[in-house]
Design a protein around this motif. Structure first.
Motif, mmCIF file in Angstrom:
data_model
loop_
_atom_site.group_PDB
_atom_site.id
_atom_site.type_symbol
_atom_site.label_atom_id
_atom_site.label_comp_id
_atom_site.label_asym_id
_atom_site.label_seq_id
_atom_site.Cartn_x
_atom_site.Cartn_y
_atom_site.Cartn_z
ATOM 1 N N SER A 292 -11.677 -10.262 20.688
ATOM 2 C CA SER A 292 -11.211 -8.938 20.271
ATOM 3 C C SER A 292 -11.986 -8.542 19.027
ATOM 4 N N HIS A 293 -12.549 -7.350 19.037
ATOM 5 C CA HIS A 293 -13.373 -6.872 17.939
ATOM 6 C C HIS A 293 -12.570 -5.868 17.108
ATOM 7 N N TYR A 294 -12.453 -6.129 15.797
ATOM 8 C CA TYR A 294 -11.658 -5.303 14.888
ATOM 9 C C TYR A 294 -12.574 -4.555 13.928
ATOM 10 N N ARG A 295 -12.241 -3.291 13.674
ATOM 11 C CA ARG A 295 -12.998 -2.447 12.754
ATOM 12 C C ARG A 295 -12.045 -1.796 11.750
ATOM 13 N N LEU A 296 -12.430 -1.838 10.484
ATOM 14 C CA LEU A 296 -11.639 -1.214 9.425
ATOM 15 C C LEU A 296 -12.576 -0.342 8.595
ATOM 16 N N SER A 297 -12.355 0.963 8.627
ATOM 17 C CA SER A 297 -13.201 1.903 7.892
ATOM 18 C C SER A 297 -12.594 2.224 6.540
ATOM 19 N N PHE A 298 -13.448 2.486 5.579
ATOM 20 C CA PHE A 298 -13.029 3.010 4.274
ATOM 21 C C PHE A 298 -13.822 4.274 4.011
ATOM 22 N N PRO A 299 -13.148 5.430 3.839
ATOM 23 C CA PRO A 299 -11.686 5.591 3.922
ATOM 24 C C PRO A 299 -11.193 5.544 5.360
ATOM 25 N N ASN A 300 -9.869 5.353 5.504
ATOM 26 C CA ASN A 300 -9.248 5.371 6.823
ATOM 27 C C ASN A 300 -7.987 6.218 6.757
ATOM 28 N N GLN A 301 -7.250 6.296 7.859
ATOM 29 C CA GLN A 301 -6.110 7.204 7.898
ATOM 30 C C GLN A 301 -4.982 6.773 6.974
ATOM 31 N N PHE A 302 -4.994 5.507 6.539
ATOM 32 C CA PHE A 302 -3.964 5.035 5.609
ATOM 33 C C PHE A 302 -4.471 5.080 4.169
ATOM 34 N N THR A 303 -5.651 4.516 3.954
ATOM 35 C CA THR A 303 -6.274 4.498 2.630
ATOM 36 C C THR A 303 -7.302 5.619 2.583
ATOM 37 N N THR A 304 -6.894 6.752 2.062
ATOM 38 C CA THR A 304 -7.758 7.931 2.098
ATOM 39 C C THR A 304 -8.834 7.903 1.017
ATOM 40 N N GLN A 305 -8.631 7.069 -0.011
ATOM 41 C CA GLN A 305 -9.646 7.003 -1.060
ATOM 42 C C GLN A 305 -9.426 5.758 -1.916
ATOM 43 N N LEU A 306 -10.521 5.089 -2.270
ATOM 44 C CA LEU A 306 -10.512 4.092 -3.336
ATOM 45 C C LEU A 306 -10.947 4.814 -4.593
ATOM 46 N N ARG A 307 -10.060 4.932 -5.547
ATOM 47 C CA ARG A 307 -10.230 5.875 -6.653
ATOM 48 C C ARG A 307 -11.235 5.438 -7.707
ATOM 49 N N ILE A 308 -11.315 4.141 -7.980
ATOM 50 C CA ILE A 308 -12.061 3.678 -9.155
ATOM 51 C C ILE A 308 -13.090 2.623 -8.754
ATOM 52 N N SER A 309 -14.056 2.412 -9.626
ATOM 53 C CA SER A 309 -15.085 1.407 -9.384
ATOM 54 C C SER A 309 -14.599 0.042 -9.858
ATOM 55 N N GLY A 310 -15.400 -0.974 -9.563
ATOM 56 C CA GLY A 310 -15.065 -2.328 -10.004
ATOM 57 C C GLY A 310 -15.057 -3.312 -8.856
ATOM 58 N N ASN A 311 -14.508 -4.483 -9.127
ATOM 59 C CA ASN A 311 -14.430 -5.558 -8.140
ATOM 60 C C ASN A 311 -13.181 -5.411 -7.283
ATOM 61 N N TYR A 312 -13.329 -5.666 -5.998
ATOM 62 C CA TYR A 312 -12.202 -5.601 -5.069
ATOM 63 C C TYR A 312 -12.180 -6.849 -4.188
ATOM 64 N N MET A 313 -10.966 -7.277 -3.858
ATOM 65 C CA MET A 313 -10.776 -8.335 -2.875
ATOM 66 C C MET A 313 -10.059 -7.733 -1.671
ATOM 67 N N LEU A 314 -10.682 -7.858 -0.498
ATOM 68 C CA LEU A 314 -10.083 -7.395 0.748
ATOM 69 C C LEU A 314 -9.471 -8.601 1.452
ATOM 70 N N ARG A 315 -8.174 -8.557 1.649
ATOM 71 C CA ARG A 315 -7.481 -9.675 2.295
ATOM 72 C C ARG A 315 -6.993 -9.238 3.673
ATOM 73 N N ILE A 316 -7.228 -10.071 4.669
ATOM 74 C CA ILE A 316 -6.759 -9.831 6.030
ATOM 75 C C ILE A 316 -5.556 -10.740 6.276
ATOM 76 N N LEU A 317 -4.437 -10.122 6.686
ATOM 77 C CA LEU A 317 -3.170 -10.827 6.828
ATOM 78 C C LEU A 317 -2.741 -10.863 8.286
ATOM 79 N N ASN A 318 -1.893 -11.847 8.614
ATOM 80 C CA ASN A 318 -1.328 -11.912 9.963
ATOM 81 C C ASN A 318 0.066 -11.289 9.985
#
Length: 419
Positions: A113-139
């Motif tokens: 199964s192939h999963y795709r997550l776009s930024f921005p997406n329909q839930f997260t419409t914008q990442l407001r600020i610059s800097g370091n980010y950690m993207l965590r994938i949860l079950n």
């Protein structure tokens, strides 16, 4: 309020605060998660993006059961500790939502199964600020399956950089030295020795990073870094590669193709340790990879998986250290899945790795039992002629700021190296 309840709440608050300040480290994906990558303009890229730009994150699940996965985004400071700001400060919209863009493989021997997550997406419409980010994938149980770092930067400064040979004669043939200067027209740096920080890394591998380097001197609002040792990298050697875009044929660096299991096998030519050989130009893509099936139209779901058999003849490296196969295809992870085994009968190191077909750069990496990489004694040696891509990121936090911004990015390539 009863005293015991007050103490319990106090302990809970202290525990939560302590956890919130833990350094965020990348969690390697389990065996069933493959082909993890950040995509921009249709290509796999190093996860450093300009603030406000679009990018995607994608991965495959070999269980192919359309499992539910959720994503969470955490803003971090320069040292990858969670920033002391609320989620609403850096996200417009929501995270902790299910990834709903996925599809199953088509016409492949290995289902996934192939999963795709776009930024921005329909839930997260914008990442407001610059800097370091950690993207965590949860079950479904909100447990972290794996995580990946990415960085957003602003264009508030310029970074002029140049790769030079080492100034130390003992290392002049083996290391690259990065000289650079930072300047800004719209930011007047306040106390730059404390408020300005830099992050340097080689070929998209965050594990090679050099940090906590202060400006050597300043010229007005320009910060100059011209160190002898502090900004040096081991030059390494050009990456090796293989190509199995046609999974049934022996292509570049593939010696033969086998079909003795449920899926195809690509047996690569045995590599020789190149540390004691002369430097040889070998065009590479600095560790990157491309998923490609020349017989399909949608590589995301029509590219198949193959067992890729790596082998290297390195008899002098039978030390108290381990050898791993790494590259951007596995995020340079030093985990048992990529640790090579010594074949006593053949006298070579071997490893079979399940990789999505296409074109992949790879290298053999030496590390001790604690996972510390021995760059100096690399199997393929270090040569100043090696073409490497270097990235310099600039972070800034004024005295009244609540988080560290990434205000600029610079690049330098050793193909333009000077003495």
């Amino acid at each position: 309020m009863p005293k015991f309840l007050f103490k319990s709440l106090l302990l809970l608050f202290i525990f939560a605060s302590a956890n919130a300040q833990e350094v965020q480290t990348e969690i390697a994906p389990p065996y069933n998660i493959k082909a993890v990558s950040f995509i921009q303009n249709g290509s796999n890229v190093v996860p450093v993006f300009e603030l406000g730009s679009d990018f995607k994150f994608q991965f495959d699940d070999l269980f192919a059961n359309e499992a539910n996965y959720y994503f969470e985004v955490i803003h971090c400071d320069y040292n990858w500790k969670p920033s002391d700001i609320t989620k609403q400060d850096y996200i417009r919209g929501l995270d902790n939502q299910r990834i709903i863009d996925y599809s199953n493989s088509f016409n492949t021997l290995q289902g996934y199964s192939h999963y795709r997550l776009s930024f921005p997406n329909q839930f997260t419409t914008q990442l407001r600020i610059s800097g370091n980010y950690m993207l965590r994938i949860l079950n479904d149980d909100r447990e972290v399956v794996f995580s990946r770092k990415f960085i957003l930067y602003e264009n508030h400064c310029t970074v002029a950089a140049q790769v030079k040979r080492s100034r130390n004669l003992s290392d002049i043939d083996y290391k690259h030295n990065i000289d650079f200067a930072i300047a800004s027209n719209d930011i007047t740096f306040q106390n730059p020795l404390k408020n300005v920080k830099v992050f340097l890394f080689q070929n998209g591998d965050f594990n090679t990073s050099i940090k906590n380097i202060v400006p050597q001197y300043t010229l007005g609002n320009q910060l100059v870094y011209k160190y002898n040792d502090e900004t040096q990298f081991w030059a390494g050697n050009e990456y090796l590669y293989f190509e199995n875009k046609d999974i049934r044929a022996a292509n570049n660096f593939v010696a033969k193709v086998g079909y003795n299991s449920a899926i195809y096998s690509s047996y690569l030519y045995t590599s020789a340790a190149r540390a004691n050989l002369i430097y040889t130009l070998n065009q590479d893509v600095n560790g990157n990879f491309v998923v490609k099936n020349i017989n399909g139209s949608d590589n995301d779901i029509e590219a198949d998986y193959a067992w890729v058999y790596f082998s290297v003849s390195a008899p002098t490296f039978r030390l108290n250290k381990d050898i791993y196969v790494t590259g951007m295809f596995n995020n340079y992870n030093l985990i048992p899945e990529y640790k090579m085994d010594y074949n006593e009968e053949k006298g070579i190191y071997e490893k079979a790795v399940l990789i999505k077909q296409g074109f992949s750069n790879f290298q053999f990496m030496v590390a001790d039992k604690n996972g510390k990489v021995d760059y100096e004694n690399a199997i393929d040696g270090n040569f100043y002629q090696t073409e490497n891509e270097y990235t310099i990121l600039v972070y800034y936090k004024e005295s009244n700021d609540r988080y560290e911004r990434c205000i600029g990015k610079g690049n330098a390539n050793s193909i333009n190296i000077i003495n």
